[in-house]
Enzyme design. Structure first.
Site, PDB file in Angstrom:
ATOM      1  N   ASP A  28       8.695  -5.246 -69.089  1.00 37.39           N
ATOM      2  CA  ASP A  28       7.575  -4.505 -68.503  1.00 37.39           C
ATOM      3  C   ASP A  28       6.596  -4.017 -69.562  1.00 37.39           C
ATOM      4  OD1 ASP A  28       9.668  -2.865 -69.445  1.00 37.39           O
ATOM      5  OD2 ASP A  28       8.908  -1.157 -68.332  1.00 37.39           O
ATOM      6  N   LYS A 141      10.809   1.929 -62.593  1.00 38.79           N
ATOM      7  CA  LYS A 141      11.080   2.592 -63.870  1.00 38.79           C
ATOM      8  C   LYS A 141       9.926   3.519 -64.234  1.00 38.79           C
ATOM      9  CE  LYS A 141      10.161   1.491 -68.512  1.00 38.79           C
ATOM     10  NZ  LYS A 141      10.242   0.683 -69.733  1.00 38.79           N
ATOM     11  N   GLU A 183      14.148   7.482 -66.968  1.00 42.21           N
ATOM     12  CA  GLU A 183      14.217   7.187 -68.413  1.00 42.21           C
ATOM     13  C   GLU A 183      13.639   8.315 -69.264  1.00 42.21           C
ATOM     14  OE1 GLU A 183      12.518   3.413 -69.527  1.00 42.21           O
ATOM     15  OE2 GLU A 183      12.753   3.796 -71.655  1.00 42.21           O
ATOM     16  N   GLU A 185      13.438   9.052 -72.747  1.00 42.80           N
ATOM     17  CA  GLU A 185      13.749   8.485 -74.070  1.00 42.80           C
ATOM     18  C   GLU A 185      13.537   9.522 -75.162  1.00 42.80           C
ATOM     19  OE1 GLU A 185      11.787   4.801 -75.170  1.00 42.80           O
ATOM     20  OE2 GLU A 185      12.633   4.880 -77.206  1.00 42.80           O
ATOM     21  N   LYS A 225      18.439   5.849 -67.604  1.00 42.15           N
ATOM     22  CA  LYS A 225      18.200   4.974 -68.755  1.00 42.15           C
ATOM     23  C   LYS A 225      17.915   5.833 -69.981  1.00 42.15           C
ATOM     24  CE  LYS A 225      15.156   1.234 -70.324  1.00 42.15           C
ATOM     25  NZ  LYS A 225      14.568  -0.044 -69.942  1.00 42.15           N
ATOM     26  N   SER A 296      19.699  -1.834 -70.442  1.00 37.81           N
ATOM     27  CA  SER A 296      18.399  -2.205 -69.894  1.00 37.81           C
ATOM     28  C   SER A 296      17.499  -2.400 -71.112  1.00 37.81           C
ATOM     29  CB  SER A 296      17.866  -1.083 -68.985  1.00 37.81           C
ATOM     30  OG  SER A 296      16.550  -1.373 -68.580  1.00 37.81           O
ATOM     31  N   TYR A 355       4.352   1.656 -75.934  1.00 39.18           N
ATOM     32  CA  TYR A 355       4.481   0.546 -74.981  1.00 39.18           C
ATOM     33  C   TYR A 355       3.128   0.174 -74.409  1.00 39.18           C
ATOM     34  CZ  TYR A 355       9.428   0.473 -75.200  1.00 39.18           C
ATOM     35  OH  TYR A 355      10.701   0.316 -75.649  1.00 39.18           O
TER      36      TYR A 355
HETATM   37  P1  13P Z   1      13.647  -1.343 -75.561  1.00 43.13           P
HETATM   38  O1  13P Z   1      15.033  -1.808 -75.223  1.00 43.13           O
HETATM   39  O2  13P Z   1      12.866  -2.324 -76.386  1.00 43.13           O
HETATM   40  O3  13P Z   1      13.626   0.056 -76.075  1.00 43.13           O
HETATM   41  O4  13P Z   1      12.833  -1.341 -74.188  1.00 43.13           O
HETATM   42  C1  13P Z   1      13.433  -0.859 -73.065  1.00 43.13           C
HETATM   43  C2  13P Z   1      12.452  -0.194 -72.207  1.00 43.13           C
HETATM   44  O5  13P Z   1      12.213  -0.608 -71.105  1.00 43.13           O
HETATM   45  C3  13P Z   1      11.810   1.014 -72.702  1.00 43.13           C
HETATM   46  O6  13P Z   1      11.075   1.625 -71.697  1.00 43.13           O
END
Ligand code: 13P
Length: 355
Positions: A28, A141, A183, A185, A225, A296, A355
Site C-alpha cells: 500500500d 489499514k 497500526e 507504529e 499491527k 504484515s 510512506y
Molecule cells: P514495512 O513492513 O515496510 O514496515 O511496511 C509495513 C506497513 O504496511 C507499514 O504501514
C-alpha cells in the site's frame, strides 16, 4: 446498527486473515513511496510500471499458501491487471483477501513536538469504506506513527490523539464491514534502548485499547499491527534476537486483549532476514494469550523481489517473493531455519522514513 449487521462477517474475516502460518503482504505504498522504490531499480514511476510490478505480485502462483491478505493503495484496488482482469480478481483467485489503506497520511500535530504527527482521513470514512467494500476490499489499514526522543516524545497529547484516531477509524470501517488493522507504529529512529521502547509501546497500545473500548470497537473483528520492540537505530547497545522476541511478547501480553485474534507485525526497516528471525523466535515462546502472531510486511517481503524484477524479470521476482513469503509463513509457526530461503541482510531502515 451497521456494526451489528457485520459482526459475524468481521469475526470470520479477521480469523481468516490471522490464520496460523499465513500473513499479510503490505503493498500500500503511496505513489510517492513506490516511486522511491522504483527509482532504486531505475524504473520510472508511471501507472503502467506500478501496474506491472504489483500485477506480478498478485499472480505469483502459490502465494495464497503463505499470504492471507494484501493491503492495497486506492489506485490498485480500482485498477486492472495489464491483462485486463481486475487486480482484486487476481487476488481472489489466489485465495488472498484484498484490503485497503484508508488513512490519508500524517500531518503535523499542532500543540505537540515538531516530530509529532496525527493521522488524517476520518472525514467521510464510513462512506469511503462502503465503496471499498463494494469494490471487494474486506479489511483496512490506518497507520499512526509515534517517535521516541529523550523524555519529550511521544507526548501525552500525541499518544492520546493517535490512539483516538485509530479507534475512531476502527469503529468507522467496521460500520461498513471492513476489518480494521490497527497500526500504532513506534519508529526505529532514535538512540533509546530497548527498555525505553517497551515502556512507551506498552503505554501506547494500552491507550489504543482504552480508546477502542470507548468507541465500541468489536475486538474480535480487528487485528493489531505493531512494530517489534527494538532499540532505536542509533542505540549502541543492540539487543540480541532472543531478547527482542521476549520483550516484544512481554509488551504484547501486557497490553493486547486476548480477544484480538491476531497480531501482525510490520517490518519497519528491519532486514528481510531479521524480520523472519525475530518472528520465528517469538513463535517459539510460550504465550499467555492465544492470538496468532504473524506478519504484515512491506519492505521485508518485497525488497529482494523488487531487485530481482529489475523492471522486467517476472519469474525471478515471483520466486523471490514466494521465498520470503514461505520463510515468514514458517516463522509464524516457529519453524523457520535462518538462511534456508534466499534473503537479504541489508538493513532497510531509513531515518525519517515516509510512506
Ligand atoms: P514495512 O513492513 O515496510 O514496515 O511496511 C509495513 C506497513 O504496511 C507499514 O504501514
Amino acid at each position: 446498527m451497521a456494526l451489528d449487521y457485520y459482526r459475524e462477517e468481521l469475526k470470520k474475516t479477521a480469523s481468516s486473515l490471522a490464520k496460523s502460518g499465513k500473513g499479510i503482504l503490505a503493498v500500500d505504498e503511496s505513489t510517492k513511496t513506490i516511486g522511491k522504490r522504483l527509482a532504486s531499480i531505475n524504473v520510472e514511476n508511471t501507472e503502467e510500471n506500478r501496474k506491472a510490478y504489483r500485477g506480478l505480485l498478485f499472480t505469483a502462483q502459490g502465494l495464497g499458501d503463505y499470504i492471507s491478505g494484501a493491503i492495497l493503495f486506492e489506485e490498485t484496488l480500482f485498477q486492472n491487471h495489464p491483462d485486463g482482469e481486475q487486480m482484486v480478481q487476481k487476488l481472489n483467485k489466489l485465495g488472498i483477501i484484498p484490503g485497503i489503506k484508508v488513512d490519508k497520511g500524517l500531518r503535523p500535530l499542532s500543540g505537540g513536538h515538531d516530530l509529532e504527527t496525527f493521522c488524517s482521513g476520518l472525514d467521510n470514512l464510513v462512506d469511503r469504506a462502503t465503496e471499498y467494500y463494494k469494490q471487494g476490499a474486506r479489511f483496512a489499514k490506518w497507520r499512526a506513527v509515534l517517535q521516541i526522543k529523550d523524555d519529550i516524545c511521544p507526548s501525552k497529547l500525541s499518544i492520546k490523539e493517535n490512539a483516538w484516531g485509530l479507534a475512531r477509524y476502527a469503529r468507522s470501517v467496521q460500520e461498513s464491514g471492513l476489518v480494521p488493522i490497527i497500526e500504532p507504529e513506534i519508529l526505529m529512529d532514535g538512540s533509546h534502548g530497548i527498555n525505553k521502547t517497551a515502556e512507551i509501546q506498552e503505554e501506547v497500545i494500552k491507550e489504543v485499547y482504552m480508546a477502542c473500548q470507548l468507541n465500541g470497537v468489536f475486538l474480535e473483528g480487528t487485528l493489531l499491527k505493531p512494530s517489534m520492540t527494538v532499540q532505536g537505530a542509533d542505540c549502541e547497545e543492540k539487543a540480541d534476537p532472543q531478547k527482542v522476541a521476549e520483550i516484544t511478547i512481554r509488551t504484547m501480553e501486557r497490553a493486547v486483549p486476548a480477544s484480538v485474534p491476531g497480531i501482525v507485525f510490520l517490518s519497519g526497516g528491519l532486514s528481510e532476514e531479521a524480520a523472519s528471525i525475530y518472528l520465528n523466535l517469538m513463535n517459539k515462546l510460550a504465550r499467555k494469550a492465544n492470538w496468532n502472531v504473524g506478519f504484515s510486511y512491506g519492505r521485508a517481503l518485497q525488497h529482494s523481489c523488487l531487485k530481482a524484477w529489475n523492471g522486467n524479470d517476472v519469474t525471478a521476482a515471483q520466486k523471490a517473493l514466494l521465498a520470503r513469503a514461505q520463510a515468514n509463513s514458517e516463522a509464524s509457526k516457529g519453524l523457520y531455519k535462518a538462511g534456508s530461503q534466499p534473503s537479504s541482510d541489508e538493513a532497510l531502515f531509513v531515518a525519517g522514513y515516509k510512506y
